[in-house]
Design a protein around this motif. Structure first.
Motif, short mmCIF file in Angstrom:
data_model
loop_
_atom_site.label_atom_id
_atom_site.label_comp_id
_atom_site.label_asym_id
_atom_site.label_seq_id
_atom_site.Cartn_x
_atom_site.Cartn_y
_atom_site.Cartn_z
N VAL A 160 -1.21 -31.92 5.22
CA VAL A 160 -2.67 -31.98 5.04
C VAL A 160 -3.10 -31.15 3.84
O VAL A 160 -4.06 -31.50 3.15
CB VAL A 160 -3.44 -31.53 6.31
CG1 VAL A 160 -3.27 -32.53 7.42
CG2 VAL A 160 -3.04 -30.15 6.75
N MET A 161 -2.40 -30.06 3.59
CA MET A 161 -2.75 -29.24 2.42
C MET A 161 -2.48 -30.00 1.13
O MET A 161 -3.28 -29.94 0.18
CB MET A 161 -1.98 -27.93 2.46
CG MET A 161 -2.46 -26.98 3.54
SD MET A 161 -1.56 -25.41 3.55
CE MET A 161 -2.52 -24.49 4.78
N ALA A 162 -1.36 -30.73 1.08
CA ALA A 162 -1.06 -31.53 -0.11
C ALA A 162 -2.11 -32.61 -0.32
O ALA A 162 -2.57 -32.85 -1.45
CB ALA A 162 0.33 -32.14 0.02
N LEU A 163 -2.50 -33.27 0.76
CA LEU A 163 -3.53 -34.32 0.65
C LEU A 163 -4.87 -33.72 0.22
O LEU A 163 -5.60 -34.33 -0.56
CB LEU A 163 -3.66 -35.06 1.97
CG LEU A 163 -2.48 -35.94 2.37
CD1 LEU A 163 -2.68 -36.51 3.77
CD2 LEU A 163 -2.27 -37.07 1.36
N ALA A 164 -5.19 -32.54 0.74
CA ALA A 164 -6.44 -31.89 0.35
C ALA A 164 -6.43 -31.54 -1.13
O ALA A 164 -7.44 -31.75 -1.84
CB ALA A 164 -6.66 -30.64 1.20
N GLU A 165 -5.31 -31.03 -1.62
CA GLU A 165 -5.22 -30.67 -3.03
C GLU A 165 -5.37 -31.89 -3.94
O GLU A 165 -5.90 -31.79 -5.04
CB GLU A 165 -3.88 -29.98 -3.30
CG GLU A 165 -3.78 -28.59 -2.68
CD GLU A 165 -2.37 -28.03 -2.78
OE1 GLU A 165 -1.47 -28.75 -3.29
OE2 GLU A 165 -2.16 -26.87 -2.34
N GLN A 166 -4.89 -33.04 -3.45
CA GLN A 166 -4.97 -34.27 -4.25
C GLN A 166 -6.26 -35.05 -4.03
O GLN A 166 -6.44 -36.12 -4.62
CB GLN A 166 -3.77 -35.16 -3.91
CG GLN A 166 -2.41 -34.55 -4.23
CD GLN A 166 -1.27 -35.37 -3.66
OE1 GLN A 166 -1.22 -36.59 -3.83
NE2 GLN A 166 -0.35 -34.73 -2.98
N GLY A 167 -7.13 -34.53 -3.16
CA GLY A 167 -8.38 -35.23 -2.88
C GLY A 167 -8.18 -36.51 -2.10
O GLY A 167 -8.98 -37.45 -2.23
N LEU A 168 -7.14 -36.57 -1.27
CA LEU A 168 -6.79 -37.80 -0.56
C LEU A 168 -7.08 -37.75 0.93
O LEU A 168 -6.76 -38.70 1.65
CB LEU A 168 -5.30 -38.12 -0.78
CG LEU A 168 -4.90 -38.45 -2.22
CD1 LEU A 168 -3.39 -38.65 -2.31
CD2 LEU A 168 -5.65 -39.67 -2.73
N LEU A 169 -7.65 -36.67 1.44
CA LEU A 169 -8.03 -36.65 2.84
C LEU A 169 -9.17 -37.62 3.07
O LEU A 169 -10.08 -37.74 2.25
CB LEU A 169 -8.46 -35.25 3.27
CG LEU A 169 -7.37 -34.19 3.42
CD1 LEU A 169 -7.98 -32.84 3.80
CD2 LEU A 169 -6.34 -34.60 4.47
N THR A 170 -9.14 -38.32 4.20
CA THR A 170 -10.24 -39.21 4.57
C THR A 170 -10.91 -38.74 5.86
O THR A 170 -11.72 -39.47 6.44
CB THR A 170 -9.74 -40.65 4.74
OG1 THR A 170 -8.75 -40.69 5.78
CG2 THR A 170 -9.14 -41.17 3.44
N LEU A 171 -10.53 -37.56 6.32
CA LEU A 171 -11.09 -36.95 7.52
C LEU A 171 -11.28 -35.48 7.24
O LEU A 171 -10.40 -34.82 6.69
CB LEU A 171 -10.12 -37.13 8.71
CG LEU A 171 -10.63 -36.73 10.09
CD1 LEU A 171 -11.40 -37.89 10.72
CD2 LEU A 171 -9.47 -36.34 11.00
N ARG A 172 -12.44 -34.94 7.59
CA ARG A 172 -12.68 -33.50 7.43
C ARG A 172 -12.00 -32.78 8.60
O ARG A 172 -12.22 -33.12 9.76
CB ARG A 172 -14.18 -33.22 7.42
CG ARG A 172 -14.95 -33.99 6.35
CD ARG A 172 -16.41 -33.57 6.31
NE ARG A 172 -17.20 -34.48 5.53
CZ ARG A 172 -17.35 -34.41 4.20
NH1 ARG A 172 -16.73 -33.46 3.53
NH2 ARG A 172 -18.11 -35.29 3.56
N ILE A 173 -11.22 -31.75 8.29
CA ILE A 173 -10.45 -31.05 9.31
C ILE A 173 -10.78 -29.56 9.27
O ILE A 173 -10.63 -28.91 8.24
CB ILE A 173 -8.94 -31.25 9.10
CG1 ILE A 173 -8.58 -32.74 9.13
CG2 ILE A 173 -8.15 -30.48 10.16
CD1 ILE A 173 -7.14 -33.02 8.75
#
Length: 633
Positions: free
Chosen positions: A261-274
């Motif tokens: 999830v940290m990698a996805l957050a850094e890349q702006g690829l999260l689709t859900l706020r956690i």
């Protein structure tokens, strides 16, 4: 075509601050008492800039504005699961065969057999939560012999709630269970007359044996865990989820198991706020874990997509209880109070909020006693947010104490899956008020809702919403008393605004209001008018997070960017998807019967092809047929 006129709305080239996205022609339930309903929402830079009708938002439409016609469908604020093991669920999603929503054991075993045929050597077939035997037409669990027949060579691990696990012979060998194996305290290895493991593991009452056995299975690579998490988040978006509060969990170490999830957050690829919590992993080392985290991160660190919310749902292992209702309530160890007190004092001294797993009144009462002791020495909770999770048997007296201490509650639909076992042990009267939702709300307590997915309830939030309104188990057994159910608007608020308040974000999400995040869902059916038994069959057709379309289906298909190809290609999700979609119960019986015939014929043909491909059937003559125990009911 973003510049195409829609329903009389013409882009204005002179618009000074055009929106990025406009969703119009919808029946919008805003959740905002100041403006409960609307027809359109405009979003710019991730936040809502206008809520109203077509005339109100016309000034927000410029040449680059994407205008989506909601086709008069119901629009709601994005859902927020206040207790979801989303991080752990994400890294494992592509490894798991999901029986969530599957209507019969026959179908479930067929899925398992098919998956075993494509699973490569060295990998397992895992069914991990989200189902119960009560949902099946057969009203029972699979047997070890059925797993052996379905997958004679591929290890199969089937987890049933926090109660048991069923393993085939290959899985027993892969885990290394033998006549000499010693289970951990609170676990039981069921054995045959010669002392050999049968393949059944029991939580009696602790689930440590189940989880430690599951942890011995192969894992995805780091790259695959990132992709698995993306696909899991898209599956959650499918149901209109835009936020979740992660409850930590066993075998989820920080920071290594948070890497995806940290990698996805850094890349702006999260689709859900956690908003995530940190959960000490090793008994006896809880304070060391907490001190290390306190020196590394602080609650609130992160951004609008990924942020730390505090500690829990366990602070120390000894005070935790176990919600295995097939077993008696576990006794609280003598050291539990002192260990919980040390953890709470450390957190308060450093301004950390926390959440606490507590199923039973006896646990909650003891925990509150610890808080009283802390308060006598210097105040509790010193302004930090805290709340109890679950609270199925909490008393009115304890609710009063929670309110007086500034606490809150997060409840889940675990009784929808475990309620029959609870009622059998404690009686239908107590089951009718477990947990006592109306008593919580009547005291003015903040009460948010969730699922506790993925190893107990399914991650489908509409099951939980139906349970709040209807009060029946997943098998249809009436459970919650009428006075303990809530209306649909209240249930939805528990799944939106209340969850936002638990994570300290009530001022930016949970309602559709100017200045709030542009998080919303366009629904397949109108939540406020469908029959109660159809609520669990609702899905989102368009899910928007921060003004970005993250999921689109039906009439809106193609509006969301596609995900990378699913890897590994043999993943159960690649062939069966996630939650199993079925017809709503209120669908006309004739249509339902016709669909059932079509599905049965398709299953029969798929099964025949499977046998032919493996040499089990030849020219179709009776002599060429192989007896198949999986399909004998």
């Amino acid at each position: 075509m973003n510049t195409m006129p829609v329903g009389g709305i013409v882009p204005d080239p002179s618009a000074r601050e055009p929106a990025d996205l406009v969703v119009r022609n919808g029946r919008v339930h805003t959740g905002d008492p100041a403006r409960p309903s609307a027809a359109a929402v405009a979003v710019r830079d991730g936040r809502i800039v206008r809520v109203g009708d077509d005339q109100d938002i016309a000034c927000c439409v410029g040449p680059g504005t994407r205008v989506v016609d909601a086709l008069n469908r119901r629009v709601i604020p994005g859902l927020n699961d206040s207790h979801l093991h989303v991080i752990r669920g994400g890294v494992n999603y592509l490894l798991e065969l999901r029986w969530d929503g599957v209507p019969s054991l026959r179908t479930a075993l067929w899925m398992l057999r098919e998956q075993a045929g494509r699973t490569p050597s060295g990998q397992w077939v895992r069914v991990v939560g989200g189902w119960t035997g009560e949902q099946f037409a057969e009203r029972r669990l699979p047997t070890v012999s059925e797993l052996n027949a379905a997958a004679p060579d591929t290890p199969v691990f089937v987890l049933h709630l926090y109660q048991s696990a069923i393993l085939n012979r290959a899985a027993v060998r892969a885990i290394g269970l033998t006549k000499d194996s010693v289970p951990p305290p609170g676990g039981e290895i069921v054995r045959d007359h010669s002392g050999e493991p049968t393949g059944v593991l029991l939580a009696s009452p602790a689930a440590g044996l189940l989880y430690s056995s599951l942890a011995k299975g192969p894992r995805l690579s780091d790259r695959e865990q990132i992709d698995s998490t993306r696909h899991f988040l898209r599956e959650l978006n499918r149901f209109g989820l835009t936020s979740a509060i992660d409850a930590g969990g066993g075998f989820q170490n920080f920071p290594e198991n948070y890497a995806a999830v940290m990698a996805l957050a850094e890349q702006g690829l999260l689709t859900l706020r956690i908003a995530y919590h940190l959960f000490p992993q090793t008994a006896g080392q809880e304070l060391d874990d907490l001190r290390r985290w306190i020196g590394t991160v602080r609650p609130g660190d992160g951004d609008a997509w990924l942020r730390l919310n505090g500690a829990g749902e366990n602070l120390a292992w000894s005070p935790a209880d176990y919600e295995n209702f097939t077993e008696p309530r576990p006794l609280r160890p003598g050291q539990a109070d002192s260990e919980l007190e040390a953890a709470v004092r450390l957190l308060l001294d450093n301004g950390w909020g926390f959440r606490l797993h507590a199923t039973y009144e006896e646990t909650i009462r003891a925990d509150l006693g610890v808080f009283d002791k802390v308060a006598a020495d210097g105040g509790f909770p010193r302004g930090v947010p805290w709340f109890f999770d679950h609270a199925e048997t909490v008393s009115q007296e304890s609710l009063d104490r929670i309110a007086a201490m500034g606490g809150a509650l997060s409840i889940q639909n675990r009784m929808m899956f475990q309620g029959s076992a609870f009622a059998d042990r404690y009686g239908t009267a107590r089951a009718g008020g477990a947990p006592p939702i109306r008593q919580m709300l009547d005291r003015g307590l903040l009460v948010a809702a969730g699922t506790d997915a993925t190893r107990v309830s399914s991650y489908n939030p509409w099951l939980s919403l139906e349970w709040l309104v209807r009060g029946r188990t997943v098998g249809g057994r009436p459970l919650a008393s009428p006075e303990n159910r809530v209306d649909r608007a209240t249930a939805l608020r528990m799944y939106t605004a209340a969850g936002a308040e638990l994570s300290g974000e009530g001022d930016v999400k949970g309602v559709l209001r100017e200045g709030h995040y542009g998080d919303l869902a366009v629904l397949s059916d109108d939540y406020f008018s469908v029959p109660e038994e159809d609520i669990s069959h609702i899905e989102s057709l368009l899910t928007v997070v921060g003004g970005r379309i993250v999921y689109a289906a039906g009439e809106f298909e193609g509006l969301a960017a596609p995900l990378p190809a699913l890897e590994p290609s043999w993943s159960p999700v690649a062939h069966f998807g996630g939650y199993h979609r079925t017809l709503p119960p209120s669908t006309a019986s004739g249509v339902r019967q016709a669909r059932a015939v079509v599905e049965a014929a398709a299953e029969s043909e798929e099964h025949r092809q499977w046998r032919v491909a493996r040499g089990f059937a030849g020219d179709g003559s009776p002599a060429a047929e192989l007896f198949d125990s999986c399909f004998v009911l």
